[in-house]
Design a protein around this motif. Structure first.
Motif, PDB file in Angstrom:
ATOM      1  N   GLY A   1      14.851   2.324  -4.590  1.00 20.99           N
ATOM      2  CA  GLY A   1      15.192   1.174  -3.771  1.00 20.99           C
ATOM      3  C   GLY A   1      15.370   1.590  -2.320  1.00 20.99           C
ATOM      4  O   GLY A   1      15.976   2.623  -2.032  1.00 20.99           O
ATOM      5  N   LEU A   2      14.818   0.786  -1.411  1.00 21.45           N
ATOM      6  CA  LEU A   2      14.912   1.073   0.017  1.00 21.45           C
ATOM      7  C   LEU A   2      15.832   0.099   0.740  1.00 21.45           C
ATOM      8  O   LEU A   2      16.079   0.266   1.925  1.00 21.45           O
ATOM      9  N   GLY A   3      16.296  -0.918   0.042  1.00 22.14           N
ATOM     10  CA  GLY A   3      17.224  -1.866   0.650  1.00 22.14           C
ATOM     11  C   GLY A   3      16.703  -3.293   0.646  1.00 22.14           C
ATOM     12  O   GLY A   3      15.538  -3.565   0.362  1.00 22.14           O
ATOM     13  N   SER A   4      17.593  -4.185   0.969  1.00 21.51           N
ATOM     14  CA  SER A   4      17.291  -5.608   1.034  1.00 21.51           C
ATOM     15  C   SER A   4      16.340  -5.902   2.192  1.00 21.51           C
ATOM     16  O   SER A   4      16.483  -5.332   3.276  1.00 21.51           O
ATOM     17  N   ALA A   5      15.405  -6.816   1.965  1.00 26.28           N
ATOM     18  CA  ALA A   5      14.490  -7.215   3.042  1.00 26.28           C
ATOM     19  C   ALA A   5      15.233  -7.984   4.133  1.00 26.28           C
ATOM     20  O   ALA A   5      14.713  -8.150   5.229  1.00 26.28           O
TER      21      ALA A   5
ATOM     22  N   ALA B   1      15.940 -13.641  -3.680  1.00 28.93           N
ATOM     23  CA  ALA B   1      16.392 -12.351  -3.154  1.00 28.93           C
ATOM     24  C   ALA B   1      15.181 -11.437  -2.988  1.00 28.93           C
ATOM     25  O   ALA B   1      14.285 -11.411  -3.835  1.00 28.93           O
ATOM     26  N   ARG B   2      15.149 -10.691  -1.883  1.00 26.19           N
ATOM     27  CA  ARG B   2      14.018  -9.824  -1.554  1.00 26.19           C
ATOM     28  C   ARG B   2      14.505  -8.403  -1.310  1.00 26.19           C
ATOM     29  O   ARG B   2      15.486  -8.202  -0.611  1.00 26.19           O
ATOM     30  N   ARG B   3      13.787  -7.440  -1.901  1.00 25.50           N
ATOM     31  CA  ARG B   3      14.167  -6.034  -1.714  1.00 25.50           C
ATOM     32  C   ARG B   3      12.917  -5.182  -1.678  1.00 25.50           C
ATOM     33  O   ARG B   3      11.882  -5.532  -2.217  1.00 25.50           O
ATOM     34  N   TRP B   4      13.058  -4.029  -1.036  1.00 21.82           N
ATOM     35  CA  TRP B   4      11.971  -3.061  -0.918  1.00 21.82           C
ATOM     36  C   TRP B   4      12.134  -1.966  -1.957  1.00 21.82           C
ATOM     37  O   TRP B   4      13.247  -1.484  -2.179  1.00 21.82           O
ATOM     38  N   ILE B   5      11.030  -1.553  -2.558  1.00 20.23           N
ATOM     39  CA  ILE B   5      11.030  -0.360  -3.414  1.00 20.23           C
ATOM     40  C   ILE B   5       9.804   0.472  -3.072  1.00 20.23           C
ATOM     41  O   ILE B   5       8.813  -0.044  -2.548  1.00 20.23           O
ATOM     42  N   VAL B   6       9.897   1.756  -3.362  1.00 20.41           N
ATOM     43  CA  VAL B   6       8.740   2.646  -3.236  1.00 20.41           C
ATOM     44  C   VAL B   6       8.569   3.331  -4.583  1.00 20.41           C
ATOM     45  O   VAL B   6       9.539   3.777  -5.195  1.00 20.41           O
ATOM     46  N   ARG B   7       7.337   3.380  -5.068  1.00 19.77           N
ATOM     47  CA  ARG B   7       7.015   4.048  -6.328  1.00 19.77           C
ATOM     48  C   ARG B   7       6.330   5.358  -5.981  1.00 19.77           C
ATOM     49  O   ARG B   7       5.321   5.377  -5.279  1.00 19.77           O
TER      50      ARG B   7
ATOM     51  N   GLY C   1       0.831  -1.205   0.000  1.00 21.82           N
ATOM     52  CA  GLY C   1       0.000   0.000   0.000  1.00 21.82           C
ATOM     53  C   GLY C   1       0.860   1.248   0.000  1.00 21.82           C
ATOM     54  O   GLY C   1       2.042   1.213   0.344  1.00 21.82           O
ATOM     55  N   ASN C   2       0.283   2.351  -0.451  1.00 33.58           N
ATOM     56  CA  ASN C   2       0.976   3.646  -0.489  1.00 33.58           C
ATOM     57  C   ASN C   2       2.284   3.618  -1.268  1.00 33.58           C
ATOM     58  O   ASN C   2       3.241   4.308  -0.922  1.00 33.58           O
ATOM     59  N   GLY C   3       2.339   2.791  -2.314  1.00 32.63           N
ATOM     60  CA  GLY C   3       3.513   2.766  -3.183  1.00 32.63           C
ATOM     61  C   GLY C   3       4.657   1.894  -2.717  1.00 32.63           C
ATOM     62  O   GLY C   3       5.688   1.827  -3.379  1.00 32.63           O
TER      63      GLY C   3
ATOM     64  N   ASP D   1       8.548   3.310   7.027  1.00 37.19           N
ATOM     65  CA  ASP D   1       9.038   4.636   7.437  1.00 37.19           C
ATOM     66  C   ASP D   1       9.824   5.298   6.312  1.00 37.19           C
ATOM     67  O   ASP D   1       9.639   6.490   6.036  1.00 37.19           O
ATOM     68  N   ARG D   2      10.697   4.545   5.663  1.00 36.68           N
ATOM     69  CA  ARG D   2      11.504   5.100   4.566  1.00 36.68           C
ATOM     70  C   ARG D   2      10.617   5.490   3.393  1.00 36.68           C
ATOM     71  O   ARG D   2      10.838   6.526   2.764  1.00 36.68           O
ATOM     72  N   ALA D   3       9.619   4.666   3.085  1.00 34.09           N
ATOM     73  CA  ALA D   3       8.704   4.971   1.985  1.00 34.09           C
ATOM     74  C   ALA D   3       7.972   6.283   2.251  1.00 34.09           C
ATOM     75  O   ALA D   3       7.798   7.101   1.346  1.00 34.09           O
ATOM     76  N   LEU D   4       7.537   6.489   3.488  1.00 37.21           N
ATOM     77  CA  LEU D   4       6.863   7.729   3.858  1.00 37.21           C
ATOM     78  C   LEU D   4       7.776   8.932   3.630  1.00 37.21           C
ATOM     79  O   LEU D   4       7.351   9.961   3.083  1.00 37.21           O
ATOM     80  N   GLU D   5       9.039   8.806   4.001  1.00 39.75           N
ATOM     81  CA  GLU D   5       9.993   9.899   3.791  1.00 39.75           C
ATOM     82  C   GLU D   5      10.182  10.195   2.305  1.00 39.75           C
ATOM     83  O   GLU D   5      10.221  11.364   1.903  1.00 39.75           O
ATOM     84  N   TYR D   6      10.294   9.162   1.480  1.00 40.70           N
ATOM     85  CA  TYR D   6      10.438   9.366   0.034  1.00 40.70           C
ATOM     86  C   TYR D   6       9.202  10.041  -0.560  1.00 40.70           C
ATOM     87  O   TYR D   6       9.317  10.910  -1.410  1.00 40.70           O
ATOM     88  N   ARG D   7       8.015   9.637  -0.098  1.00 40.03           N
ATOM     89  CA  ARG D   7       6.791  10.266  -0.596  1.00 40.03           C
ATOM     90  C   ARG D   7       6.749  11.750  -0.204  1.00 40.03           C
ATOM     91  O   ARG D   7       6.329  12.591  -0.991  1.00 40.03           O
ATOM     92  N   ARG D   8       7.180  12.050   1.013  1.00 39.96           N
ATOM     93  CA  ARG D   8       7.223  13.455   1.455  1.00 39.96           C
ATOM     94  C   ARG D   8       8.193  14.265   0.607  1.00 39.96           C
ATOM     95  O   ARG D   8       7.894  15.404   0.220  1.00 39.96           O
ATOM     96  N   MET D   9       9.365  13.701   0.331  1.00 38.72           N
ATOM     97  CA  MET D   9      10.354  14.412  -0.494  1.00 38.72           C
ATOM     98  C   MET D   9       9.849  14.623  -1.926  1.00 38.72           C
ATOM     99  O   MET D   9      10.123  15.642  -2.533  1.00 38.72           O
ATOM    100  N   ALA D  10       9.114  13.661  -2.435  1.00 46.46           N
ATOM    101  CA  ALA D  10       8.624  13.742  -3.807  1.00 46.46           C
ATOM    102  C   ALA D  10       7.593  14.859  -3.979  1.00 46.46           C
ATOM    103  O   ALA D  10       7.458  15.423  -5.052  1.00 46.46           O
ATOM    104  N   ARG D  11       6.868  15.154  -2.911  1.00 44.64           N
ATOM    105  CA  ARG D  11       5.874  16.226  -2.969  1.00 44.64           C
ATOM    106  C   ARG D  11       6.562  17.562  -3.041  1.00 44.64           C
ATOM    107  O   ARG D  11       6.177  18.526  -3.526  1.00 44.64           O
TER     108      ARG D  11
END
Length: 86
Positions: free
Chosen positions: A62-66, A37-43, A25-27, A76-86
């Motif tokens: 990319g937010l890093g390896s799971a 291999a598992r990794r996190w991304i935010v769109r 959710g939320n990108g 938490d990192r995804a939220l920060e990226y979304r804030r920066m993108a705005r």
């Protein structure tokens, strides 16, 4: 490629999901490679940027390896990226 899971992920799901892109959710997505291999991304959509067709430009970060980044940290990192993108 298997259909992506929709809704909130759990720690157990993060550890056991098969290959594909699984949405929290939320990108935020957990990407699992066929190798396991598992990794996190935010769109995100970066304010003001458009693609060649004039639609909002979506960018994956990319937010890093799971193995190193927990589900809570990824959220938490995804939220920060979304804030920066705005």
């Amino acid at each position: 490629m298997p259909m992506a899971l929709t809704g909130k992920l759990t720690k157990k799901l993060v550890e056991n999901l098969g290959p594909g892109r699984h949405g929290d959710g939320n990108g935020l997505y957990l990407v699992v490679d066929p190798s396991g291999a598992r990794r996190w991304i935010v769109r995100v959509v970066i304010k003001g940027q458009r693609n060649k067709n004039g639609a909002p430009l979506r960018t994956d970060f990319g937010l890093g390896s799971a193995d190193l980044v927990t589900l809570h940290q990824a959220r938490d990192r995804a939220l920060e990226y979304r804030r920066m993108a705005r």
